[in-house]
Design a protein around this motif. Structure first.
Motif, PDB file in Angstrom:
ATOM      1  N   VAL A  39      -0.892  -3.719   9.594  1.00 51.64           N
ATOM      2  CA  VAL A  39      -1.295  -3.061   7.639  1.00 51.64           C
ATOM      3  C   VAL A  39      -2.668  -3.164   8.561  1.00 51.64           C
ATOM      4  N   ASN A  40      -3.588  -3.426   8.652  1.00 51.30           N
ATOM      5  CA  ASN A  40      -5.127  -3.590   8.561  1.00 51.30           C
ATOM      6  C   ASN A  40      -5.859  -1.817   9.692  1.00 51.30           C
ATOM      7  N   ALA A  41      -4.803  -2.163  10.816  1.00 50.54           N
ATOM      8  CA  ALA A  41      -4.726  -1.283  11.663  1.00 50.54           C
ATOM      9  C   ALA A  41      -4.107   0.311  10.763  1.00 50.54           C
ATOM     10  N   LEU A  42      -3.745   0.016  10.398  1.00 51.94           N
ATOM     11  CA  LEU A  42      -2.741   1.331   9.871  1.00 51.94           C
ATOM     12  C   LEU A  42      -3.543   2.066   8.440  1.00 51.94           C
ATOM     13  N   ALA A  43      -4.271   1.016   8.109  1.00 51.43           N
ATOM     14  CA  ALA A  43      -5.082   1.344   7.141  1.00 51.43           C
ATOM     15  C   ALA A  43      -7.126   2.623   7.940  1.00 51.43           C
ATOM     16  N   ALA A  44      -7.240   1.728   8.281  1.00 53.00           N
ATOM     17  CA  ALA A  44      -8.038   2.443   9.379  1.00 53.00           C
ATOM     18  C   ALA A  44      -7.832   3.631   9.439  1.00 53.00           C
ATOM     19  N   ALA A  45      -6.393   4.088  10.702  1.00 55.24           N
ATOM     20  CA  ALA A  45      -6.045   5.064  11.162  1.00 55.24           C
ATOM     21  C   ALA A  45      -6.411   6.160   9.992  1.00 55.24           C
ATOM     22  N   ALA A  46      -5.775   5.855   8.980  1.00 54.25           N
ATOM     23  CA  ALA A  46      -5.124   6.446   7.826  1.00 54.25           C
ATOM     24  C   ALA A  46      -6.966   6.865   7.227  1.00 54.25           C
ATOM     25  N   ALA A  47      -7.615   6.592   7.393  1.00 52.49           N
ATOM     26  CA  ALA A  47      -9.442   6.726   6.822  1.00 52.49           C
ATOM     27  C   ALA A  47      -9.598   7.598   7.704  1.00 52.49           C
ATOM     28  N   THR A  58       0.925   7.704  13.432  1.00 53.66           N
ATOM     29  CA  THR A  58       2.001   6.879  13.616  1.00 53.66           C
ATOM     30  C   THR A  58       2.426   6.461  14.471  1.00 53.66           C
ATOM     31  N   TYR A  59       1.885   5.853  15.337  1.00 49.48           N
ATOM     32  CA  TYR A  59       2.293   4.730  16.715  1.00 49.48           C
ATOM     33  C   TYR A  59       2.136   3.293  15.178  1.00 49.48           C
ATOM     34  N   ARG A  60       0.848   3.178  14.464  1.00 44.79           N
ATOM     35  CA  ARG A  60       1.261   2.307  13.474  1.00 44.79           C
ATOM     36  C   ARG A  60       2.415   1.826  12.415  1.00 44.79           C
ATOM     37  N   LYS A  61       2.517   3.156  12.172  1.00 42.59           N
ATOM     38  CA  LYS A  61       4.022   2.628  10.681  1.00 42.59           C
ATOM     39  C   LYS A  61       4.698   3.135  11.743  1.00 42.59           C
TER      40      LYS A  61
END
Length: 173
Positions: A39-47, A58-61
């Motif tokens: 979730v933390n890595a996904l939030a960083a990628a979304a930012a 996409t990978y983290r989702k």
């Protein structure tokens, strides 16, 4: 091509105490450690901006979806499972939880254990109670011969050992 699949046969809802402990530990690990990391890595990628071309996002989702799917499965499956804690009174015959050795017609020996479908592991020789080989070997004793319908065809085996104690681990030099 459609996504429809025939329903799978229901698996036996039985597990060893060690297997239940491993599944609970896996659920705890997924929920408390792996999921928050993703979730933390996904939030960083979304930012980082544009999500349509963001491979990390996409990978983290996808990774989060896989974790959530496994958490859902374990959360539903664990309450259904019945722990087989008691050893059978007749320890000379093969029942759930038994370690046993069999030999085929070609002289090859296999050491196996009958466990629940949720804890099978081919590398350890742990076979599901629902497998054709396990069904064929149930209630057999040392020196009993039996046939098992395997994917390669019907094979003949002889039981050479039965135990309800874990085999001693060997030390590699």
């Amino acid at each position: 091509m459609s996504r429809w699949r025939a329903p799978q046969a229901a698996s036996t809802a039985i597990i060893t105490a060690e297997g239940q402990a491993r599944l609970k530990a896996e659920l705890d690990e997924l929920w408390r450690v792996r999921r928050p990391e993703v979730v933390n890595a996904l939030a960083a990628a979304a930012a980082e901006g544009d999500r349509s071309e963001n491979a990390e996002y996409t990978y983290r989702k996808k990774q989060l979806g896989e974790i959530d799917r496994r958490v859902r499965y374990l959360s539903k499956r664990l309450p259904e499972l019945k722990v087989a804690e008691a050893k059978p009174t007749d320890r000379g015959a093969i029942f759930f939880g038994a370690w046993f050795a069999i030999e085929d017609d070609d002289g090859r020996t296999q050491r196996l254990r009958i466990v629940g479908p949720d804890e099978t592991d081919a590398t350890l020789g742990w076979i599901s109670i629902d497998s054709p080989l396990a069904r064929a070997v149930l209630k057999k004793r040392v020196d009993d011969e039996f046939e098992a319908p395997l994917p390669s065809g019907v094979r003949r085996f002889i039981v050479i050992e039965v135990s309800y104690e874990a085999p001693a681990k060997t030390q590699d030099a």
